[in-house]
Design a protein around this motif. Structure first.
Motif, short mmCIF file in Angstrom:
data_model
loop_
_atom_site.label_atom_id
_atom_site.label_comp_id
_atom_site.label_asym_id
_atom_site.label_seq_id
_atom_site.Cartn_x
_atom_site.Cartn_y
_atom_site.Cartn_z
N SER A 54 0.82 -1.20 0.00
CA SER A 54 0.00 0.00 0.00
C SER A 54 0.87 1.26 0.00
CB SER A 54 -0.91 0.01 1.23
OG SER A 54 -1.57 1.24 1.36
N ASN A 55 0.36 2.30 -0.67
CA ASN A 55 1.07 3.58 -0.68
C ASN A 55 0.67 4.46 0.49
OD1 ASN A 55 2.44 3.04 -3.12
ND2 ASN A 55 0.63 3.64 -4.32
N ASP A 56 -0.37 4.04 1.20
CA ASP A 56 -0.87 4.85 2.31
C ASP A 56 -0.60 4.17 3.65
OD1 ASP A 56 -1.95 6.77 0.50
OD2 ASP A 56 -3.62 5.39 0.09
N ASN A 57 -1.66 3.70 4.28
CA ASN A 57 -1.53 3.13 5.61
C ASN A 57 -0.98 1.71 5.56
OD1 ASN A 57 -1.77 2.68 8.35
ND2 ASN A 57 -3.94 2.13 8.23
N LYS A 58 0.11 1.45 6.25
CA LYS A 58 0.70 0.11 6.32
C LYS A 58 0.59 -0.46 7.74
CE LYS A 58 4.14 1.16 2.74
NZ LYS A 58 3.66 0.22 1.72
N GLN A 59 -0.36 0.07 8.49
CA GLN A 59 -0.48 -0.32 9.90
C GLN A 59 -1.70 -1.21 10.11
OE1 GLN A 59 -1.48 2.69 13.05
NE2 GLN A 59 0.64 2.27 13.68
N MET A 60 -1.47 -2.33 10.83
CA MET A 60 -2.56 -3.23 11.18
C MET A 60 -3.44 -2.58 12.24
SD MET A 60 -2.94 -6.35 9.82
CE MET A 60 -3.64 -7.32 11.15
N THR A 61 -4.71 -2.41 11.94
CA THR A 61 -5.65 -1.82 12.88
C THR A 61 -6.49 -2.90 13.53
OG1 THR A 61 -7.39 -1.56 11.21
CG2 THR A 61 -5.77 0.23 11.42
N LYS A 62 -7.29 -2.48 14.51
CA LYS A 62 -8.23 -3.40 15.14
C LYS A 62 -9.17 -4.00 14.11
CE LYS A 62 -12.00 -3.44 18.52
NZ LYS A 62 -12.73 -2.65 19.55
N GLU A 63 -9.62 -3.18 13.16
CA GLU A 63 -10.53 -3.67 12.12
C GLU A 63 -9.84 -4.70 11.24
OE1 GLU A 63 -10.08 -0.48 12.95
OE2 GLU A 63 -12.00 -0.30 14.03
N ASN A 64 -8.56 -4.50 10.94
CA ASN A 64 -7.81 -5.49 10.16
C ASN A 64 -7.75 -6.83 10.88
OD1 ASN A 64 -5.47 -2.92 9.15
ND2 ASN A 64 -7.15 -3.78 7.95
N PHE A 65 -7.49 -6.76 12.18
CA PHE A 65 -7.45 -7.99 12.98
C PHE A 65 -8.79 -8.72 12.90
CE2 PHE A 65 -3.60 -6.34 14.91
CZ PHE A 65 -2.94 -7.47 15.33
N HIS A 66 -9.87 -7.99 13.12
CA HIS A 66 -11.20 -8.59 13.12
C HIS A 66 -11.54 -9.19 11.75
CE1 HIS A 66 -13.10 -6.55 16.89
NE2 HIS A 66 -11.92 -7.06 17.14
N ARG A 118 -0.62 -1.33 15.13
CA ARG A 118 -1.01 -0.24 16.01
C ARG A 118 -1.04 -0.73 17.45
NH1 ARG A 118 -6.32 2.87 14.38
NH2 ARG A 118 -4.86 3.53 12.74
N ASN A 119 -0.47 0.06 18.35
CA ASN A 119 -0.45 -0.31 19.76
C ASN A 119 -1.86 -0.32 20.33
OD1 ASN A 119 2.31 -0.69 20.10
ND2 ASN A 119 2.68 1.50 20.43
N PRO A 120 -2.24 -1.39 21.03
CA PRO A 120 -3.55 -1.41 21.68
C PRO A 120 -3.56 -0.47 22.87
CG PRO A 120 -2.31 -3.35 22.31
CD PRO A 120 -1.49 -2.64 21.26
N SER A 121 -4.75 -0.14 23.33
CA SER A 121 -4.87 0.84 24.42
C SER A 121 -4.87 0.20 25.79
CB SER A 121 -6.17 1.64 24.23
OG SER A 121 -7.28 0.76 24.21
N SER A 122 -4.79 -1.15 25.84
CA SER A 122 -4.82 -1.82 27.14
C SER A 122 -3.86 -2.98 27.16
CB SER A 122 -6.24 -2.30 27.46
OG SER A 122 -6.71 -3.15 26.43
N ILE A 123 -3.67 -3.53 28.34
CA ILE A 123 -2.71 -4.61 28.54
C ILE A 123 -3.34 -5.96 28.26
CG2 ILE A 123 -1.27 -5.75 30.28
CD1 ILE A 123 -0.94 -3.06 31.64
N PHE A 124 -2.57 -6.82 27.64
CA PHE A 124 -3.02 -8.20 27.34
C PHE A 124 -2.77 -9.10 28.54
CE2 PHE A 124 -1.22 -12.35 26.34
CZ PHE A 124 -2.31 -12.97 25.76
N PHE A 125 -3.79 -9.87 28.91
CA PHE A 125 -3.62 -10.87 29.95
C PHE A 125 -4.00 -12.22 29.40
CE2 PHE A 125 -4.21 -7.06 32.50
CZ PHE A 125 -3.18 -7.18 33.41
N PRO A 126 -3.21 -13.27 29.62
CA PRO A 126 -3.63 -14.62 29.26
C PRO A 126 -4.86 -15.02 30.05
CG PRO A 126 -1.26 -14.52 29.74
CD PRO A 126 -1.87 -13.22 30.20
N VAL A 127 -5.42 -16.18 29.71
CA VAL A 127 -6.62 -16.65 30.38
C VAL A 127 -6.37 -16.83 31.88
CG1 VAL A 127 -8.21 -18.57 30.59
CG2 VAL A 127 -7.59 -17.75 28.33
N SER A 128 -5.24 -17.37 32.25
CA SER A 128 -4.90 -17.58 33.66
C SER A 128 -3.67 -16.76 33.99
CB SER A 128 -4.64 -19.07 33.92
OG SER A 128 -5.77 -19.84 33.58
N PRO A 129 -3.83 -15.44 34.25
CA PRO A 129 -2.67 -14.59 34.47
C PRO A 129 -1.90 -14.94 35.73
CG PRO A 129 -4.69 -13.42 34.99
CD PRO A 129 -5.11 -14.72 34.37
N CYS A 130 -0.60 -14.81 35.65
CA CYS A 130 0.25 -14.97 36.81
C CYS A 130 1.44 -14.06 36.61
CB CYS A 130 0.68 -16.42 37.01
SG CYS A 130 1.77 -17.03 35.72
#
Length: 382
Positions: A322-334, A362-374
Motif C-alpha cells: 500500500s502507498n498509504d496506511n501500512k499499519q494493522m488496525t483493530k478492524e484489520n485484525f477482526h 497499532r499499539n492497543p490501548s490496554s494490557i493483554f492478559f492470558p486466560v490464567s494470568p500470573c
C-alpha cells in the motif's frame, strides 16, 4: 481491562474464498503398492507379502510404520506414514490366540506368538488426497487376514493390478473427521493453528492408538500446505528430522520429548493436550486465550481455517504494497478473525518469519492478559 465486545470477532465465512482444498471431484489416489505386515516373535515385525515384489520396489522400514510401537496392547488401529516420496495407509488388527484348536489362525497353532496375532494391511500411493477412501476396505482386509490360517492375497492383488478403486470420499466424510479433530483438541486447535501458520516443527505424542493423531497431522497440514506432513515418526527417523525446517508429525515413542533439537513444539496428547516448548515466544503463542474459547463456541469448518490463512497472507501483502496506511488496525485484525490484543505477538512473529516488509501493528490501548494470568506469564504489549 479489555472490553468484552473486543472478543466478539466473527469467524470468516466459508464462502469468502473459493479456495477449498477438498472436493468430491478430486481424483482418487493411484495405488502403487500393497503389503501385509505381521509380528513374528523371533524376527519382530516382518513384511509377509508385498506387491510389486521387493526386486521391483523396496519397502524396507514399512514394517515398523505399519505396526507402530505400542500396538501390541490394542485390537485395532490405522496409521498414515511416509515412505520415501510416497504416502502410506495401513490398518492393523490384533486378537488374542484362543486355547481351542479349531483350525483357524486364532487357535493355538504356534505358542511362540505370545498369545496374540497381529496383521497390518496397507497401501502406498503418491497422493494424500482421498486416501481415506481405502480405510474401510483395509480394515476389512486386516480382519480377514487375522482369522485366516493360510493367507490368500488375491483381494489385495486385484486392488493393485485392476485398480479397483473405492467410491470417492464425499466432502461430508471430511466434515465428520474434522469434527472429531475439533472434539479431540477443543480450544487447543487455535494455538495449534497459530503454530502451523508459523511453519513450526510440530510433533504430537500419544500412546496407541495413533490413528486420531494421524488425522490431526492430515488436517493441520491442510491449514498450511507448505508444512511437510511426515505422519508417523519412529526413532529410525531421528537423523532425517535433523534436516527438517518445518514439519508436522506424530509418534508413539515418548523418548522424542527429550530430543528437543528436532522440534519446536512437542504436544502431549496422551491424557490431555499439553504444549511443551523451550522457546519463550512460542510459550506465549500456545496459551489458550479468551478469544480462543469464544471462537470454539462458533461453527468451525476445515475451510474456515484454510480461509484464515489465505486472508492473513493476502491482507499483509496488501498492506505491505500500500502507498498509504501500512499499519494493522483493530478492524484489520477482526477481518481475519484475529484479536488485536491476544494475537499481537503471533502476528509479529508471522510478519518476521515470512519477511513481510513495512507492515506495523497499532499499539492497543490496554494490557493483554492470558486466560490464567500470573506474575510469570502476563505480557504487556503496550
Amino acid at each position: 481491562m479489555i472490553n468484552d465486545n473486543d472478543d466478539d470477532v466473527p469467524l470468516l465465512n466459508d464462502n469468502d474464498d473459493n479456495e477449498q482444498f477438498i472436493t468430491e471431484e478430486d481424483s482418487q489416489p493411484n495405488v502403487e503398492a500393497v503389503f501385509v505386515v505381521t509380528f513374528d516373535v523371533k524376527y519382530g515385525n516382518i513384511i509377509e507379502f508385498q506387491m510389486p515384489e521387493k526386486e521391483h520396489m523396496l519397502l524396507s522400514g514399512v514394517e515398523y510404520k505399519a505396526i507402530p510401537s505400542g500396538s501390541h496392547h490394542i485390537n485395532q488401529d490405522f496409521v498414515y506414514f511416509r515412505h520415501e516420496n510416497k504416502y502410506g495407509l495401513a490398518c492393523l488388527a490384533r486378537a488374542d490366540i484362543t486355547n481351542d484348536d479349531d483350525g483357524s489362525a486364532l487357535s493355538v497353532i504356534d505358542q511362540s506368538q505370545r498369545g496374540m496375532r497381529i496383521k497390518s494391511v496397507g497401501i502406498l500411493t503418491s497422493s494424500i488426497i482421498h486416501i481415506q477412501s481405502y480405510l474401510s476396505l483395509l480394515q476389512t482386509e486386516a480382519r480377514i487376514y487375522l482369522s485366516q490360517a493360510s493367507a490368500n492375497y488375491d483381494g489385495l492383488k486385484r486392488l493393485l493390478i485392476r485398480q479397483e478403486q473405492p467410491i470417492s470420499v464425499p466432502a461430508s466424510i471430511y466434515d465428520s473427521l474434522f469434527a472429531q479433530f475439533i472434539q479431540q483438541f477443543g480450544a487447543s486447535i487455535f494455538p495449534l493453528s497459530r503454530l502451523i501458520l508459523l511453519g513450526k516443527r510440530i510433533l504430537f505424542y500419544s500412546r496407541s492408538p495413533i490413528g486420531p493423531l494421524c488425522n490431526a497431522v492430515y488436517f493441520t497440514h491442510i491449514i498450511n500446505q507448505s508444512v511437510n506432513p511426515l505422519f508417523l515418526i519412529t526413532i529410525a527417523d531421528l537423523s532425517m528430522l535433523n534436516n527438517e525446517q518445518s514439519y508436522i508429525g506424530c509418534t508413539t515413542e515418548r523418548i522424542f520429548k527429550e530430543k528437543t533439537h528436532i522440534y519446536d513444539v512437542f504436544i502431549d496428547c496422551d491424557n490431555q493436550i499439553v504444549f511443551h516448548t523451550n522457546d519463550s515466544i512460542l510459550q506465549s503463542i500456545v496459551k489458550i486465550t479468551r478469544h480462543d474459547y469464544n471462537r470454539l463456541k462458533k461453527t468451525l469448518t476445515l475451510n474456515s481455517f484454510i480461509n484464515i490463512g489465505n486472508h492473513l497472507s493476502r491482507l499483509l501483502n496488501q498492506l505491505s504494497q500500500s502507498n498509504d496506511n501500512k499499519q494493522m488496525t483493530k478492524e484489520n485484525f477482526h477481518s481475519i478473525d484475529l484479536h488485536q490484543h491476544y494475537d499481537r505477538l503471533f502476528l509479529n512473529e508471522y510478519i518476521r518469519i515470512h519477511h513481510i516488509p513495512n507492515v506495523t501493528i497499532r499499539n492497543p490501548s490496554s494490557i493483554f492478559f492470558p486466560v490464567s494470568p500470573c506474575c510469570s506469564c502476563c505480557l504487556d504489549f503496550n
